[in-house]
Design a protein around this motif. Sequence first.
Motif, short mmCIF file in Angstrom:
data_model
loop_
_atom_site.label_atom_id
_atom_site.label_comp_id
_atom_site.label_asym_id
_atom_site.label_seq_id
_atom_site.Cartn_x
_atom_site.Cartn_y
_atom_site.Cartn_z
N PRO A 205 60.21 51.14 11.67
CA PRO A 205 59.94 52.48 11.12
C PRO A 205 59.14 52.41 9.82
N GLN A 206 59.40 51.37 9.01
CA GLN A 206 58.66 51.23 7.76
C GLN A 206 57.17 50.96 8.01
N ALA A 207 56.89 50.07 8.97
CA ALA A 207 55.49 49.76 9.29
C ALA A 207 54.79 50.97 9.89
N GLN A 208 55.48 51.70 10.75
CA GLN A 208 54.88 52.88 11.36
C GLN A 208 54.60 53.96 10.32
N THR A 209 55.52 54.12 9.37
CA THR A 209 55.31 55.11 8.31
C THR A 209 54.15 54.71 7.42
N TYR A 210 54.04 53.43 7.11
CA TYR A 210 52.94 52.93 6.28
C TYR A 210 51.60 53.24 6.97
N MET A 211 51.51 52.93 8.26
CA MET A 211 50.25 53.17 8.99
C MET A 211 49.96 54.67 9.10
N LEU A 212 51.01 55.46 9.24
CA LEU A 212 50.83 56.90 9.33
C LEU A 212 50.28 57.46 8.02
N LEU A 213 50.81 56.99 6.90
CA LEU A 213 50.32 57.45 5.60
C LEU A 213 48.87 57.01 5.39
N ALA A 214 48.54 55.79 5.80
CA ALA A 214 47.17 55.31 5.66
C ALA A 214 46.21 56.15 6.49
N LEU A 215 46.65 56.53 7.69
CA LEU A 215 45.81 57.35 8.55
C LEU A 215 45.60 58.74 7.98
N VAL A 216 46.69 59.39 7.59
CA VAL A 216 46.60 60.76 7.10
C VAL A 216 45.79 60.85 5.82
N SER A 217 45.94 59.85 4.96
CA SER A 217 45.24 59.90 3.67
C SER A 217 43.75 59.59 3.79
N GLY A 218 43.30 59.21 4.98
CA GLY A 218 41.89 58.89 5.13
C GLY A 218 41.14 59.70 6.16
N GLN A 219 41.87 60.33 7.12
CA GLN A 219 41.16 60.94 8.24
C GLN A 219 40.44 62.25 7.89
N ASP A 220 40.95 62.99 6.93
CA ASP A 220 40.39 64.32 6.66
C ASP A 220 39.77 64.48 5.28
N VAL A 221 39.75 63.43 4.47
CA VAL A 221 39.27 63.58 3.09
C VAL A 221 38.09 62.66 2.82
N GLU A 222 37.34 63.01 1.81
CA GLU A 222 36.21 62.21 1.36
C GLU A 222 36.06 62.43 -0.14
N PRO A 223 35.38 61.52 -0.85
CA PRO A 223 35.19 61.72 -2.29
C PRO A 223 34.48 63.04 -2.57
N ALA A 224 34.89 63.69 -3.66
CA ALA A 224 34.26 64.94 -4.04
C ALA A 224 32.79 64.71 -4.38
N GLU A 225 32.04 65.77 -4.41
CA GLU A 225 30.61 65.67 -4.70
C GLU A 225 30.40 65.01 -6.06
N GLY A 226 29.57 63.97 -6.08
CA GLY A 226 29.30 63.25 -7.31
C GLY A 226 30.35 62.22 -7.66
N SER A 227 31.27 61.95 -6.72
CA SER A 227 32.35 60.99 -6.98
C SER A 227 32.35 59.92 -5.90
N ASP A 228 32.85 58.75 -6.28
CA ASP A 228 33.05 57.69 -5.28
C ASP A 228 34.53 57.49 -4.96
N GLY A 229 35.37 58.40 -5.48
CA GLY A 229 36.80 58.33 -5.22
C GLY A 229 37.59 57.59 -6.28
N THR A 230 36.93 56.78 -7.07
CA THR A 230 37.65 55.99 -8.08
C THR A 230 38.15 56.85 -9.23
N ASP A 231 37.53 58.04 -9.40
CA ASP A 231 37.98 58.92 -10.48
C ASP A 231 39.08 59.88 -10.02
N GLY A 232 39.55 59.72 -8.77
CA GLY A 232 40.65 60.54 -8.28
C GLY A 232 40.26 61.92 -7.82
N ARG A 233 38.97 62.15 -7.59
CA ARG A 233 38.52 63.47 -7.13
C ARG A 233 38.19 63.39 -5.64
N TRP A 234 38.86 64.25 -4.86
CA TRP A 234 38.69 64.24 -3.41
C TRP A 234 38.52 65.67 -2.90
#
Length: 524
Positions: free
Chosen positions: A234-263
Motif C-alpha cells: 500500500p505504501q508503494a502504491q500510494t507513493y506512485m499515485l502521488l507521483a502520478l497525480v502531482s505530474g499529470q495535470d500541472v506544468e510550471p507557471a508562465e516564466g517559471s521552470d518550477g523551481t520557484d514553486g509556481r505551477w
Amino acid sequence: MQGIEEAQRGYLDVEALAGELLAPGSAYAFLAGHRSELFPDSMMEDLFPSKRGRPSIPAGVIGTVLVLQALEGLSDRATAEALTFDLRWKAACGYGLTETAFHPTALVHWRNRLRGSSNPHRITEAVAQVITATGVLTGRHRRAVDSTVFADAVARQDTITQLIAVIRRFGRAMEHGATLMAVHATSYDYSHVGKPDIAWDDKEAKDALLSGLVTDALALLGAVDPVTLEEDSPQAQTYMLLALVSGQDVEPAEGSDGTDGRWRIARKVARDRMVSIVDPEARHAHKSRSVMMDGFKGHIIAEPETGLYTSAVMTRAAGPGSSDAEAGIELLGSDPSMKDDGTDYQVLGDSAYGSGAMLEHLDGAGHQGLVKPRPLRPAVPGGYDLDDFTHDEDKNTLTCPKGEVRTISARGNVNFGTACKACPLREQCTTAKGGRKVVITVHHARQRAHRAAALEPGFRHDYRAYRPLVERSIGWLVAGGNRALRYRGVEKNNAWLQVRTAALNLRRLLNMGLTRETGAWALG
C-alpha cells in the motif's frame, strides 16, 4: 465448509408449488430444473478445502444467483431482496416460500473467493461447456470483434481535489506519515473537510493554492526513498499515485521552470489521465467524437449469426493495451471457440481494428480479416493519397503520381522536396512549402494489400451482411442500465463482464431451444 444442496424438496418449495407459473423457456424455469447440472457441487470444492465450519451457499444456488443478478443488472442488496420476495427467483434457486435470502455481503465474499482462485471465471466456462455440447457453433467460422465504453462507478475529480485527497492518503499510509505531513505538507490545512475556502473565480488564488499543493506533494515524494518501499505494498502504491497525480495535470507557471514553486493547470489533457484516485484505473474515453465519458472499455468476440459471445475482456478506457486492435489481438489469441486445428475463420471488425499489427496477427493465424480499412487522409482534400504512390518493396522505393522516384530511408521517411516545386500535380498533392513528405510504416505493404482486397465484391458482401450483427450483441450487453458499472478497477469489472456474457449466452441458448435430453445438452 462447502454447502451441499439437499435433493429432497421442502414442504413449501416454490418450484413444486407454483413451478407451472414460470414462463417456459425462461431462465427461471431452466435454472429451476437444471441448476445442479449446470453448477454441480464439485464446481466449487476447491474454494472450501476445510470440512469444518458453517456450510457455504451450495454451488447450484450461488451460480444461479450470480447469473440472474448479472442478467437483471441488480445490486447485491436488490439481489438478496429478489431472492426473498420474488417467487421466480425462489423457484430458480430451490428456495421455500418462507425462506429468506443470505445477507448481501455474502455475494462480496463469493466474488472475492472466485477472483482469488485458480479458476476465477468458472461460471463463464460452465455456460461455454453447454455451448460446446450443443454444437451450435460447429461449422460457424465467422467471428466479429467490437467494443463499447462502460461508465465507471466513481465521480470525476478535478486536479485540486485529487491532490488534496492523495496527500491525505500519503499521510495515512506511510510509516511516520504524521511527522512527514507536519514537516513537508505545510501549504494547506489537510485536516480541513470540504472544498478549500478560496474564491474559485479568482485565478491568482486558485494558482496559489495549486502551487502550494504541488510543492507539498513534491516535498513528500522527496522525503521518502521509493527503493525502501516493498513492491506492490500500500505504501508503494500510494507513493506512485502521488507521483502520478502531482505530474499529470500541472506544468510550471508562465516564466517559471518550477523551481520557484509556481505551477498552473497544464494547457492539455494527459493521454492516460487518471480521473479519480478512488478508482485509479478509470480513464477518459470517447464514446463518439462529441461524447466523452469516464470508465472502462469492454471488448467482445461474438459469433455474428447466433449472437453468442465467445470471448470478452474489460480494459482501461485508454492507455497501453486498451485500443480495440490491441485488445482484439489478445482476445483472438485466447478465444476457446476458435480451435487450433487448421480452421480458417473470417474475422469481422470496423476500422478501429485495421492496424498493421492486427492484420499481421490475422495473416499469421491463417484467418481472413474482413476488417474495414482505416481511411487514408490525403494532404489535399480530394487529392492524391498514399495509394496513388507506387511502392516497390524489392527496390525499397516510392514513386509519386508524377513519376518521381525516391528511396525510403531506414526510418521509413520519403521526401520528394524540390521535385514538387515545378510539378503540375502539386496542387492536388501537397500544400507543404518543402514538398510532399511520406512515412512508410513497417506494415505498409500489408495494409495496402488489405485496402485493395476490401474493394472486392466478396469482401464487401460478407462485411455488410455479417459485421452489423455484432451491434446486436453490444446492445444486449449494455441493455437494462448495464452500461454503468458497479465496481472499481479492471479486475472486478472484468469478472462482472465474464458473468454478464455467460448469463446472456444462457438466455440466448434458451431462446434457441436449449434442452437436456438423456443427460446431454441439446437445442430443440
